[in-house]
Structures are given as C-alpha cells and as structure tokens.
Design a protein around this motif. Structure first.
Motif, short mmCIF file in Angstrom:
data_model
loop_
_atom_site.label_atom_id
_atom_site.label_comp_id
_atom_site.label_asym_id
_atom_site.label_seq_id
_atom_site.Cartn_x
_atom_site.Cartn_y
_atom_site.Cartn_z
N THR A 93 0.91 -1.20 -0.22
CA THR A 93 -0.01 0.00 0.14
C THR A 93 0.94 1.14 0.01
N GLU A 94 1.97 1.28 0.81
CA GLU A 94 2.88 2.31 0.76
C GLU A 94 3.64 2.41 -0.62
N ALA A 95 4.07 1.42 -1.14
CA ALA A 95 4.71 1.45 -2.26
C ALA A 95 3.68 2.20 -3.28
N LEU A 100 2.05 6.62 -7.07
CA LEU A 100 1.08 7.62 -7.47
C LEU A 100 1.57 9.00 -7.19
N GLN A 101 2.07 9.29 -5.94
CA GLN A 101 2.48 10.48 -5.66
C GLN A 101 3.55 11.04 -6.50
N ASN A 102 4.46 10.11 -6.96
CA ASN A 102 5.38 10.52 -8.06
C ASN A 102 4.91 10.82 -9.26
N GLY A 103 3.75 10.47 -9.57
CA GLY A 103 3.18 10.68 -11.06
C GLY A 103 2.98 9.53 -11.97
N LEU A 104 3.23 8.36 -11.16
CA LEU A 104 3.17 7.04 -12.03
C LEU A 104 1.81 6.95 -12.44
N GLN A 121 -6.53 2.28 -7.68
CA GLN A 121 -7.51 3.25 -8.06
C GLN A 121 -8.22 3.65 -6.59
N ARG A 122 -8.19 2.72 -5.68
CA ARG A 122 -8.76 3.08 -4.18
C ARG A 122 -8.01 3.98 -3.43
N ILE A 123 -6.84 3.55 -3.80
CA ILE A 123 -5.72 4.23 -2.72
C ILE A 123 -5.46 5.60 -3.47
N GLN A 124 -5.57 5.72 -4.71
CA GLN A 124 -5.54 7.01 -5.43
C GLN A 124 -6.74 7.84 -5.04
N HIS A 125 -7.89 7.29 -4.85
CA HIS A 125 -9.11 8.05 -4.18
C HIS A 125 -9.04 8.45 -2.93
N GLU A 126 -8.25 7.84 -1.98
CA GLU A 126 -8.02 8.09 -0.68
C GLU A 126 -7.03 9.40 -0.91
N LEU A 127 -6.04 9.17 -1.62
CA LEU A 127 -5.02 10.29 -1.73
C LEU A 127 -5.70 11.56 -1.95
N THR A 128 -6.47 11.36 -2.96
CA THR A 128 -7.29 12.72 -3.24
C THR A 128 -8.06 13.55 -2.33
N ALA A 129 -8.80 12.53 -1.60
CA ALA A 129 -9.58 12.81 -0.45
C ALA A 129 -8.92 13.48 0.81
N GLU A 130 -7.63 13.28 0.77
CA GLU A 130 -6.79 13.71 1.88
C GLU A 130 -6.46 14.96 1.81
#
Length: 130
Positions: A93-95, A100-104, A121-130
């Motif tokens: 999950t951290e990887a 995602l944070q580095n634009g991949l 995509q679920r983790i990406q959604h979580e990142l955008t919600a933060e």
C-alpha cells in the motif's frame, strides 16, 4: 483399482518448489516429525485440509500437555502468518502511494507492485480525499 507407491525418502522438493496438493501432502508426511518450532512451518500448512490432517496425526499420540503445546504453537504460527500478510499489504500500500504521488500511472503502479488496478484506484481516491 490403482495403487500409487511413494518413497518418501526420494521426495526432495524444497518448500519453494511445492505447487500441488500432492506435493503439500508428501512434504508434510516427510517433514512433520522434524518440525520443532512454529517458525519452521511452511505457509501451506495453514491450508484447512492439511491442518486437519496434521492435527489428527499429532493429537492421536499426544499427552494432554503435548496437545496444549501443539495448539499453542499452531495459534502462534497462524498469528505470525497473519501478521506477515498484514505487513506485506502495508508495504504494498505504501509503495502504491509513493508511485501515485510521484506521478506514475495506475496501470504501471499496479504492475510494479503486483496488485490490481482497482486497489491502486482505491488508494488514489484516498489520496485525493486527503
């Protein structure tokens, strides 16, 4: 009727090469008596059908104290396997987050980490919600 004869002494597959249920059973039959610590259990010994066979073999010849110790070791092993799975998921999950944070792209992150695109995509959604 067909009989299959197996010479356990000739069964030399290492744990990493074991794939089939027959391999699992043969390995168990050959190595079960050598295992003294829960950390030595191969992961496939946690499969329900094999665990029932191991329990049956072991408990028939055990004293009540030995049965208690066996149950304790089995529980410790199961807990260790579950903790290992949780740790591996946390690392993945951290990887995924870092990728995602580095634009991949979602597909590249999924491929690199061996996870589904849906998870990424679920983790990406979580990142955008933060």
């Amino acid at each position: 009727m067909t009989f299959i004869l197996v010479e356990l002494a000739k069964f030399e597959k290492p744990v990493a090469a074991i794939v089939t249920d027959l391999d699992n059973l043969l390995y168990t039959m050959k190595k079960l008596h050598e295992v003294t610590e829960p950390t030595q259990y191969p992961k496939f010994w946690n499969e329900e059908w094999l665990q029932r066979a191991i329990d049956e073999l072991n408990t028939r010849k055990m004293t009540p104290e030995e049965r208690f110790q066996f149950a304790r070791y089995t529980a410790i092993n199961a807990e260790a396997v579950n903790a290992e799975k949780a740790a591996a998921l946390a690392i993945r999950t951290e990887a995924v987050r870092l990728g995602l944070q580095n634009g991949l792209s979602v597909d590249l992150v999924a491929k690199i980490n061996g996870v589904s695109a849906e998870m990424v995509q679920r983790i990406q959604h979580e990142l955008t919600a933060e």
